[in-house]
Design a protein around this motif. Structure first.
Motif, PDB file in Angstrom:
ATOM      1  N   UNK A  82     -35.213  14.146  -7.520  1.00  0.00           N
ATOM      2  CA  UNK A  82     -33.799  14.348  -7.755  1.00  0.00           C
ATOM      3  C   UNK A  82     -33.099  12.995  -8.344  1.00  0.00           C
ATOM      4  N   UNK A  83     -33.562  11.900  -7.877  1.00  0.00           N
ATOM      5  CA  UNK A  83     -32.906  10.686  -8.578  1.00  0.00           C
ATOM      6  C   UNK A  83     -33.134  10.523 -10.095  1.00  0.00           C
ATOM      7  N   UNK A  84     -32.222  10.131 -10.665  1.00  0.00           N
ATOM      8  CA  UNK A  84     -31.854   9.679 -12.069  1.00  0.00           C
ATOM      9  C   UNK A  84     -32.759   8.352 -12.251  1.00  0.00           C
ATOM     10  N   UNK A 141     -35.067   4.179  -8.766  1.00  0.00           N
ATOM     11  CA  UNK A 141     -35.858   5.063  -7.921  1.00  0.00           C
ATOM     12  C   UNK A 141     -35.277   4.980  -6.518  1.00  0.00           C
ATOM     13  N   UNK A 142     -34.392   4.331  -6.244  1.00  0.00           N
ATOM     14  CA  UNK A 142     -33.691   3.983  -4.909  1.00  0.00           C
ATOM     15  C   UNK A 142     -32.446   4.823  -4.466  1.00  0.00           C
ATOM     16  N   UNK A 143     -32.470   5.679  -3.406  1.00  0.00           N
ATOM     17  CA  UNK A 143     -31.207   6.092  -2.843  1.00  0.00           C
ATOM     18  C   UNK A 143     -30.023   5.159  -2.688  1.00  0.00           C
ATOM     19  N   UNK A 144     -28.830   5.711  -2.690  1.00  0.00           N
ATOM     20  CA  UNK A 144     -27.924   4.828  -2.255  1.00  0.00           C
ATOM     21  C   UNK A 144     -27.681   4.281  -0.839  1.00  0.00           C
ATOM     22  N   UNK A 152     -31.657  15.127  -0.337  1.00  0.00           N
ATOM     23  CA  UNK A 152     -32.882  14.320  -0.169  1.00  0.00           C
ATOM     24  C   UNK A 152     -32.580  13.040   0.469  1.00  0.00           C
ATOM     25  N   UNK A 153     -31.779  12.197  -0.276  1.00  0.00           N
ATOM     26  CA  UNK A 153     -31.492  10.982   0.248  1.00  0.00           C
ATOM     27  C   UNK A 153     -30.879  11.098   1.871  1.00  0.00           C
ATOM     28  N   UNK A 154     -30.056  12.147   1.892  1.00  0.00           N
ATOM     29  CA  UNK A 154     -29.535  12.205   3.223  1.00  0.00           C
ATOM     30  C   UNK A 154     -30.523  12.210   4.309  1.00  0.00           C
ATOM     31  N   UNK A 200     -33.800  19.920  -5.644  1.00  0.00           N
ATOM     32  CA  UNK A 200     -33.760  19.995  -4.278  1.00  0.00           C
ATOM     33  C   UNK A 200     -32.378  20.463  -3.559  1.00  0.00           C
ATOM     34  N   UNK A 201     -31.320  19.640  -3.861  1.00  0.00           N
ATOM     35  CA  UNK A 201     -30.000  19.914  -3.442  1.00  0.00           C
ATOM     36  C   UNK A 201     -29.398  21.281  -3.673  1.00  0.00           C
TER      37      UNK A 201
END
Length: 750
Positions: free
Chosen positions: A402-404, A409-412, A425-427, A466-467
């Protein structure tokens, strides 16, 4: 009248191999013979492996004399001596000592009437000389004043080192002298000494023989001694020369030198052996023995083989020889049965002395004492520290499509608490347990390669949309399409080579999804429980929802530690004593088999009591393992399982003749119990056949009983609990009976 007849017929002699019980009784009635052995046969093995140690051996030792038994190693000297002190039994033949059948109550052998010095040291190395003599003095019930005087006298006679020296610190010769002192200590009527002068200097050897002569002449004591120093045997009243289990000649040194016309006993022995040649027939042996037989044997033989008319009439008026033999055997049998009944009752005094001895041996060996006392507690502490904890720093590869990738490559790090279907996904990843270290990867191929190389424990993958797919699945509900379901899944691949880590990862990821759904439903104003599985685990019947691994394993580990500690220590101690000849020496001193058993088990039971206390204190108080039942019941079932270990250890020790064999059997016994007794894994997970076998193991019911008390809080009224106690009692009494039977069987069949 009878003596005249005997003298007149003394020239007609029968073969010594044919002397029957009439001879023995005639000789003993005359009061001249201290020890009589007739037609003694002893063999070991069976079939082709049968080996004869004694072959039709006849020996006569006059009371109040010294009898020197000579012969090469392996000729049977030690065997016949051990038969005289009841350590072994003859396959056939008869033994009478001091006018009584061996084993009768009047003889006091085994007991205080005999002083025995075996070839091996057979002394407690951790005792001082003073403690050694005091110990045997207590066995013989000697007064303290007599013990002190004897210690002083024997120290001077045998030139012993200071009495506070430990036996194990003495030289070989000094140890032999200490062993000799034990045999002389209580001034017995019969002394049986197996090579007492080995390793002793000539001057001291001379003093020892002078003392033996004084004992025989001044006090009328009978001495049987074996020696490799043939010439020193000249001081004996009678010499018996053995070869190949047979007594080739029996006569006084003076008669032997005069009859053979040779200057030394060594030359005579050599000539007799050359003549015998190891293949002499029975008639040749008879001729040799007849030419050198003592006058006492001649009279006994003549009385039987050539009785006069008057003696025949006298004997007919009393009983026939056959009747007399039958009567003697019948009486002896009754005496033996009565003696066996009395011998089954232990002496409290002997048991007390043996327990004190075992305690002193243990306390002198500081390392063994500390290990036996503290090792179970240390093992319990290690169990609680090393087992049951959650694994940490478990690396998992994260592939989030899902990440751009252009933005990284990391979620916020921003925590998402609003009702927003964005980057779910990050949530989800934010809810994963901190014990998992998330390692991002660009693609699944690299992530799986890292897993195969052991760099990570598994891979978590989110699809590119995914979201969106998850949101559609939520809105469509039961009408969601299969393709949508696949794209909204979280794909997880785990390295399952370690079952425990695999289980924890499963648990953490499921908990993370539960918390993720709960947070999302709550943020969107929906019922938080709507996203849960319809299967709900309510409060458990016993225990807690998240029962610790240590709590579920604790009952099995408690019993395993106490059982194994008791098993190992008593096995090593008892086998060591048997191997060193200490058990035999105690037996000759009059200590009964049951007393030796109680002495070892009694002291080790005290140690097991202490070990059980330290294990439970460590488990329940220090590491706070919960116990919902009666602690007294917990203590007693644990103590009983330790007692089973004690009895099992004595059983193994009674079977094995050396430490290595005992260790192998101990390990062979413990491993099935560890695997099949419900310690590591519930028996319900075994094949049905093994479940039946597991029920017959000594610890299975005990573990179930202890687990029911600790985890369920059950009392003695519950079947599982009282069955644990009943089965434990049955094992204890069964093992005691079996062990005593084996010890007695080996004793009387040796």
């Amino acid at each position: 009248m009878t003596e005249d007849v005997i003298e007149e017929s003394a020239d007609v002699l029968a073969s010594p191999q044919r002397i029957d019980s009439e001879t023995i009784n005639s000789a003993s009635d005359s009061g001249v013979d201290g020890v009589i052995v007739r037609n003694a046969n002893k063999s070991y093995g069976s079939g082709k492996n049968k080996y004869k140690v004694l072959q039709d051996l006849n020996m006569t030792v006059k009371k109040g004399t010294i009898y020197g038994l000579l012969g090469a190693s392996g000729c049977g000297k030690t065997t016949i001596l051990s038969c005289l002190v009841a350590l072994r039994t003859l396959n056939s033949g008869e033994i009478q000592i001091l006018g009584h059948e061996l084993g009768s109550a009047e003889i006091g052998i085994p007991g205080p009437q005999v002083g025995y010095m075996p070839q091996e040291l057979a002394l407690y190395g951790d005792f001082t000389i003073h403690e050694t003599l005091t110990y045997f003095g207590r066995i013989y019930k000697l007064k303290t004043k007599f013990v002190k005087s004897q210690l002083k006298f024997l120290s001077e006679l045998l030139d012993l080192p200071p009495s506070d020296r430990l036996i194990k610190t003495l030289s070989g010769g000094q140890q032999r002298r200490a062993s000799f002192a034990v045999a002389l200590f209580h001034e017995p009527e019969l002394l049986i000494l197996d090579e007492p002068t080995v390793g002793v200097d000539p001057l001291l050897r001379h003093n020892i023989w002078n003392h033996l002569v004084r004992q025989s002449v001044d006090h009328g004591r009978t001495v049987i001694v074996t020696t490799h120093y043939i010439e020193e045997a000249k001081q004996a009243n009678t010499i018996g020369m053995m070869r190949g289990g047979r007594l080739l000649v029996e006569d006084s040194p003076g008669n032997l030198i005069r009859n053979y016309g040779l200057p030394s006993l060594e030359d005579i022995f050599l000539k007799i052996c050359l003549k015998d040649d190891g293949k002499s027939s029975a008639s040749q042996l008879t001729e040799t023995s007849t030419s050198t037989r003592t006058s006492s044997n001649e009279t006994c033989l003549a009385q039987i083989t050539q009785p006069s008319e008057s003696s025949t009439k006298a004997s007919n008026q009393k009983r026939t020889p056959d009747d007399k033999c039958h009567t003697v055997k019948t009486v002896s049998k009754k005496k033996r049965q009565s003696l066996n009944f009395r011998s089954s009752l232990p002496s409290p005094r002997h048991v007390n002395v043996l327990i004190r001895k075992n305690a002193l041996v243990m306390f002198r060996n500081v390392i063994v004492f500390l290990a036996s006392f503290f090792l179970p507690a240390i093992q319990t502490a290690l169990f609680n520290v090393t087992l049951g904890g959650e694994p940490t720093s478990v690396k998992m590869a994260i592939v989030n499509e899902e990440l751009d990738l252009n933005q990284g490559r990391f979620c916020s790090n921003n925590t998402m608490i609003d009702c927003s279907y964005s980057m779910l996904s990050c949530r989800y990843l934010q809810y994963i347990n901190d014990n998992i270290i998330q390692v991002p990867y660009d693609n699944v191929t690299d992530a799986l390669a890292a897993g195969k190389n052991g760099e990570v424990w598994g891979v978590i993958q989110f699809g590119q949309n995914f979201t969106e797919e998850y949101e559609i699945r939520q809105l469509d509900g039961n009408s969601a399409e299969l393709e949508n379901i696949f794209r909204s899944r979280i794909n997880v691949s785990i390295d399952s080579s370690n079952q425990q880590i695999d289980a924890f990862i499963h648990k953490w990821l499921v908990e993370a999804y539960r918390d993720f759904c709960h947070g999302l439903m709550k943020a969107c104003g929906h019922e938080p429980g709507a996203g849960y599985m319809p299967v709900v685990f309510t409060d458990p019947v016993y225990g807690q929802k998240d029962t610790q691994f240590t709590e579920s394993m604790a009952p099995g580990l408690i019993i395993a530690i106490i059982y194994s500690s008791s098993l190992i220590f008593i096995t090593g101690v008892f086998v060591g004593e048997r191997q060193q000849g200490l058990v035999d020496r105690n037996f000759v001193a009059g200590v009964k088999l049951v007393e030796i058993f109680i002495g070892h088990v009694g002291f080790q039971f005290v140690m097991t009591f202490c070990q059980t206390s330290t294990v439970l204190i460590t488990m329940l108080l220090i590491f706070k393992v919960p116990c919902h039942g009666n602690v007294i019941l917990v203590f007693f079932i644990s103590l009983m399982q330790g007692s089973i270990g004690l009895c099992f250890g004595m059983l193994i020790a009674s079977i094995c003749d050396n430490i290595n064999g005992a260790l192998y059997l101990t390990q062979a016994n413990f491993l099935p119990i560890l695997l099949m007794g419900g310690i590591c894994w519930p028996i319900e997970g075994m094949p049905s056949t093994l479940q039946v076998i597991a029920r017959f193991l000594p610890v299975t019911y005990g573990i179930e009983c202890l687990r029911s008390i600790c985890s369920r809080g059950w009392g003695i009224e519950m079947p599982v609990v009282y069955m644990g106690f009943l089965v434990s009692f049955a094992w204890i009494f069964g093992l005691i009976a079996l062990t005593l039977s084996i010890i007695r069987y080996r004793k009387y069949s040796s």
